[in-house]
Write a protein that holds these residues in place. Structure first.
Motif, short mmCIF file in Angstrom:
data_model
loop_
_atom_site.label_atom_id
_atom_site.label_comp_id
_atom_site.label_asym_id
_atom_site.label_seq_id
_atom_site.Cartn_x
_atom_site.Cartn_y
_atom_site.Cartn_z
N LEU A 91 31.80 39.49 80.20
CA LEU A 91 31.72 38.16 79.59
C LEU A 91 32.39 38.08 78.23
O LEU A 91 32.70 37.01 77.75
N GLN A 92 32.57 39.24 77.60
CA GLN A 92 33.14 39.21 76.25
C GLN A 92 34.57 39.71 76.22
O GLN A 92 35.35 39.30 75.37
N LYS A 93 34.88 40.60 77.12
CA LYS A 93 36.16 41.29 77.04
C LYS A 93 37.11 40.91 78.17
O LYS A 93 38.28 40.64 77.93
N ALA A 94 36.58 40.88 79.40
CA ALA A 94 37.47 40.62 80.53
C ALA A 94 37.79 39.13 80.65
O ALA A 94 38.93 38.76 80.91
N TYR A 95 36.77 38.28 80.46
CA TYR A 95 36.95 36.84 80.61
C TYR A 95 36.43 36.13 79.39
O TYR A 95 35.51 36.59 78.72
N THR A 96 36.97 34.95 79.14
CA THR A 96 36.54 34.15 78.02
C THR A 96 36.46 32.69 78.47
O THR A 96 37.24 32.28 79.33
N PRO A 97 35.50 31.91 77.95
CA PRO A 97 35.39 30.51 78.40
C PRO A 97 36.65 29.73 78.02
O PRO A 97 37.23 29.98 76.96
N VAL A 98 37.06 28.81 78.86
CA VAL A 98 38.22 27.97 78.52
C VAL A 98 37.81 27.00 77.41
O VAL A 98 36.63 26.70 77.22
N ARG A 99 38.82 26.48 76.73
CA ARG A 99 38.61 25.60 75.59
C ARG A 99 37.70 24.40 75.93
O ARG A 99 36.89 23.99 75.12
N GLU A 100 37.86 23.88 77.14
CA GLU A 100 37.12 22.67 77.54
C GLU A 100 35.60 22.85 77.50
O GLU A 100 34.86 21.88 77.38
N VAL A 101 35.12 24.08 77.65
CA VAL A 101 33.66 24.26 77.65
C VAL A 101 33.13 24.73 76.30
O VAL A 101 31.92 24.85 76.11
N LEU A 102 34.02 24.97 75.36
CA LEU A 102 33.56 25.41 74.04
C LEU A 102 32.90 24.25 73.29
O LEU A 102 33.19 23.08 73.56
N VAL A 103 32.01 24.56 72.39
CA VAL A 103 31.35 23.53 71.59
C VAL A 103 31.68 23.76 70.12
O VAL A 103 31.87 24.90 69.69
N ARG A 104 31.74 22.65 69.37
CA ARG A 104 32.09 22.78 67.96
C ARG A 104 30.85 23.13 67.14
O ARG A 104 29.85 22.44 67.21
N ASP A 105 30.95 24.20 66.39
CA ASP A 105 29.85 24.59 65.52
C ASP A 105 29.83 23.63 64.32
O ASP A 105 30.83 23.49 63.63
N VAL A 106 28.67 22.96 64.11
CA VAL A 106 28.61 21.95 63.05
C VAL A 106 28.75 22.55 61.66
O VAL A 106 29.14 21.88 60.72
N HIS A 107 28.42 23.83 61.52
CA HIS A 107 28.47 24.44 60.20
C HIS A 107 29.85 24.97 59.85
O HIS A 107 30.33 24.79 58.74
N THR A 108 30.48 25.61 60.81
CA THR A 108 31.77 26.23 60.51
C THR A 108 32.95 25.41 61.01
O THR A 108 34.09 25.68 60.68
N ASP A 109 32.64 24.36 61.85
CA ASP A 109 33.68 23.53 62.46
C ASP A 109 34.59 24.33 63.39
O ASP A 109 35.69 23.92 63.71
N GLU A 110 34.13 25.49 63.82
CA GLU A 110 34.91 26.30 64.76
C GLU A 110 34.43 26.03 66.17
O GLU A 110 33.26 25.71 66.38
N LEU A 111 35.34 26.21 67.12
CA LEU A 111 34.94 26.10 68.52
C LEU A 111 34.29 27.40 68.95
O LEU A 111 34.83 28.47 68.75
N GLU A 112 33.11 27.27 69.53
CA GLU A 112 32.37 28.46 69.93
C GLU A 112 31.93 28.36 71.37
O GLU A 112 31.81 27.28 71.94
N ARG A 113 31.63 29.50 71.91
CA ARG A 113 31.08 29.60 73.25
C ARG A 113 29.69 28.91 73.26
O ARG A 113 28.89 29.13 72.37
N PRO A 114 29.43 28.05 74.26
CA PRO A 114 28.12 27.40 74.29
C PRO A 114 27.02 28.41 74.58
O PRO A 114 27.28 29.47 75.16
#
Ligand SMILES: [Zn+2]
Ligand SMILES: [Zn+2]
Length: 128
Positions: free
Chosen positions: A75-98
């Protein structure tokens, strides 16, 4: 609960657990690691493979070749979530894994490929 009890419960969970209809390898592993944790092996990946695609024996070899030794590394190394499912962290304004991925987008039953929610991680760099 004793360690032996915990181990027994864990084993029972492993034996009873099955991917949902159309659920892909990576969503299954994600769900299982969230619910049951990772035991430091490719337990859930292999379980999926055994149930859905027993002939895909290259799977573990491919993961091991990428130093993906356990399910959380899938889940961390072989595959990564696509951008469409990421959520924006309200504190850092970065897109993060939900915290929890959306339900699997679905794959054909015997497929060990991920659904549309995942892409191969650039770190893994496997050939197609
Ligand atoms: Zn792990
Ligand atoms: Zn999926």
């Amino acid at each position: 609960m004793t360690v032996a009890d915990a181990a027994e419960l864990y084993l029972r969970a492993v034996v009873e657990v099955e991917p949902q209809t159309g659920e892909c390898l990576v969503c299954f592993v994600d769900r299982m690691v969230a619910e049951h944790g990772c035991d430091g092996s490719l337990l859930w990946s292999v379980r999926f493979r055994d149930l859905r695609s027993p002939t895909a024996t290259a799977l573990e070899k491919r993961f091991r070749g990428q130093a993906v030794r356990c399910d959380c590394m899938v889940l961390q190394k072989a595959y990564t979530p696509v951008r469409e499912v990421l959520v924006r962290d309200v504190h850092t304004d970065e897109l993060e894994r939900p915290e929890r991925m959306p339900p699997c987008a679905g794959v054909r039953r015997t497929n060990t490929r991920p659904c549309a929610h995942w892409r191969r991680s650039p770190m893994a760099g496997y050939p197609d």
